[in-house]
Scaffold this motif. Structure first.
Motif, short mmCIF file in Angstrom:
data_model
loop_
_atom_site.label_atom_id
_atom_site.label_comp_id
_atom_site.label_asym_id
_atom_site.label_seq_id
_atom_site.Cartn_x
_atom_site.Cartn_y
_atom_site.Cartn_z
N LEU A 222 0.82 -1.20 0.00
CA LEU A 222 0.00 0.00 0.00
C LEU A 222 0.86 1.25 0.00
O LEU A 222 1.96 1.27 0.55
CB LEU A 222 -0.89 0.03 1.25
N VAL B 101 0.72 4.99 1.55
CA VAL B 101 0.00 5.69 2.62
C VAL B 101 0.70 7.00 2.95
O VAL B 101 1.90 7.17 2.70
CB VAL B 101 -0.09 4.82 3.89
N ASP C 244 0.68 -4.29 3.90
CA ASP C 244 -0.56 -3.93 4.56
C ASP C 244 -0.55 -4.21 6.06
O ASP C 244 -1.13 -3.47 6.85
CB ASP C 244 -1.76 -4.62 3.90
N GLN D 209 -3.69 7.58 5.62
CA GLN D 209 -4.68 7.40 4.58
C GLN D 209 -4.03 6.73 3.38
O GLN D 209 -2.86 6.96 3.08
CB GLN D 209 -5.26 8.75 4.14
N GLN D 210 -4.80 5.88 2.70
CA GLN D 210 -4.26 5.22 1.52
C GLN D 210 -4.19 6.21 0.36
O GLN D 210 -5.08 7.05 0.17
CB GLN D 210 -5.12 4.02 1.13
N PRO E 45 -5.37 4.31 -4.31
CA PRO E 45 -5.90 2.97 -4.01
C PRO E 45 -6.25 2.15 -5.25
O PRO E 45 -6.33 0.92 -5.17
CB PRO E 45 -7.15 3.28 -3.18
N GLU E 46 -6.49 2.81 -6.40
CA GLU E 46 -6.85 2.07 -7.61
C GLU E 46 -5.62 1.51 -8.33
O GLU E 46 -5.76 0.78 -9.32
CB GLU E 46 -7.65 2.95 -8.56
N GLN F 150 -2.06 -0.78 -7.99
CA GLN F 150 -1.42 -1.78 -7.15
C GLN F 150 0.09 -1.73 -7.34
O GLN F 150 0.60 -1.86 -8.46
CB GLN F 150 -1.92 -3.19 -7.51
#
Length: 305
Positions: A170, A172, A249, A262-263, A266-267, A269
């Protein structure tokens, strides 16, 4: 030559095999839960019984002589059969008991494993757990571990590997950082942000991404004021508002749930950064102590889904 007493010989021979496995008097003594002085004395007594030098000692290392290597090699299979027979008999009846030695990555151990260990120990009060927390890839057999939690896509072929759970990588950042510097809308936007990263060799750091919907791949050269080989430290830097961090994660989960991180994107990877799965790894053995298999199965059930 000292008179040989066969009733005392077996301990001496076993301690020699442990010394050969561990490679030092200190580690062998720790494995046997005895003092280093007792370990050294036992080997001296064995050499007196045998009438030949078995161990070459220096200030920095321990090396078996040819006689010592020959003896240990001939003892390995009989001792393994004795150990297997004992575990087989002991484990067929009564409660699960024994010591399980585990090694696990720092972030996963601290944030995911340690908080639930109490549940296992309450369910199995005669089992003892010894946890080594390190991001170093250790040798299970030579360092005396029964199990390892590995976050890796490369696993040793000589070991048994059981999948524990899938993981995601992720991006962040703290709300304060995003409010001050803006939120990236595309991976290319990261080039103008302060990125907190896990160093990979001497090359300029790059992050790679694919979209969830197709195989489009984008690689971005990033820069930042802080890099470290520990995901918890990267997370803590992100919590201070220093920049955008790339994390597994399990290292970011608690901070995301609390809203302190906060991520980002996110769409998209992230790929080629961290492994996609955590594994439980153990050395192959014909007979595995019931405490080891019980803990491994309990972990898999606990992390299922």
């Amino acid at each position: 030559m000292k008179e040989m007493k066969t009733d005392a010989l077996w301990d001496h021979l076993h301690w020699l095999t442990v010394l050969a496995e561990q490679g030092s008097f200190t580690r062998a003594a720790e494995r046997l839960d005895v003092s280093k002085a007792a370990m050294s004395q036992k080997i001296k007594e064995l050499e007196q019984m045998a009438g030949v030098l078995l161990v070459q000692r220096t200030t920095r290392s321990v090396r078996l002589t040819s006689a010592g290597e020959k003896l240990v090699e001939e003892l390995r299979e009989p001792f393994a059969r004795i150990e297997q027979s004992f575990f087989s008999v002991r484990d067929t009846a009564g409660p699960v008991r024994g010591l399980v030695r585990i090694t696990a990555p720092v972030a996963f151990a601290r944030q995911q494993l340690v908080p639930i260990i109490g549940e296992f120990l309450r369910d199995y009060p005669q089992v003892r757990l010894q946890l080594d927390v390190t991001d170093r890839i250790v040798s299970l057999s030579s360092e005396g571990f029964d199990l390892a939690i590995r976050h890796s896509d490369t696993l040793p072929e000589t070991h048994v590997a059981l999948p524990l759970c899938e993981t995601r990588t992720l991006l962040v950042a703290s709300p304060a950082y995003l409010a001050a510097q803006g939120t990236p809308l595309m991976p290319q936007d990261l080039a103008r942000h302060n990125c907190l990263y896990y160093p990979r060799g001497v090359e300029s750091p790059r992050w790679s991404f694919v979209t969830d919907g197709d195989n489009e791949r984008i690689q971005v050269r990033i820069q930042g004021c802080f890099a470290t080989n520990n995901s918890e430290s990267i997370r803590d830097a992100a919590l201070q508002g220093l920049g955008i961090a790339m994390l597994p994660d399990f290292s970011a989960r608690a901070a995301l749930a609390a809203g302190s991180l906060q991520q980002v994107l996110p769409e998209w990877q992230a790929v080629e950064a961290f492994a996609a799965r955590l594994w439980i790894v153990r050395p192959w053995a014909a007979q595995v102590p019931r405490a080891v298999t019980t803990f491994a199965h309990w972990l898999r059930a606990r992390f299922d889904g």
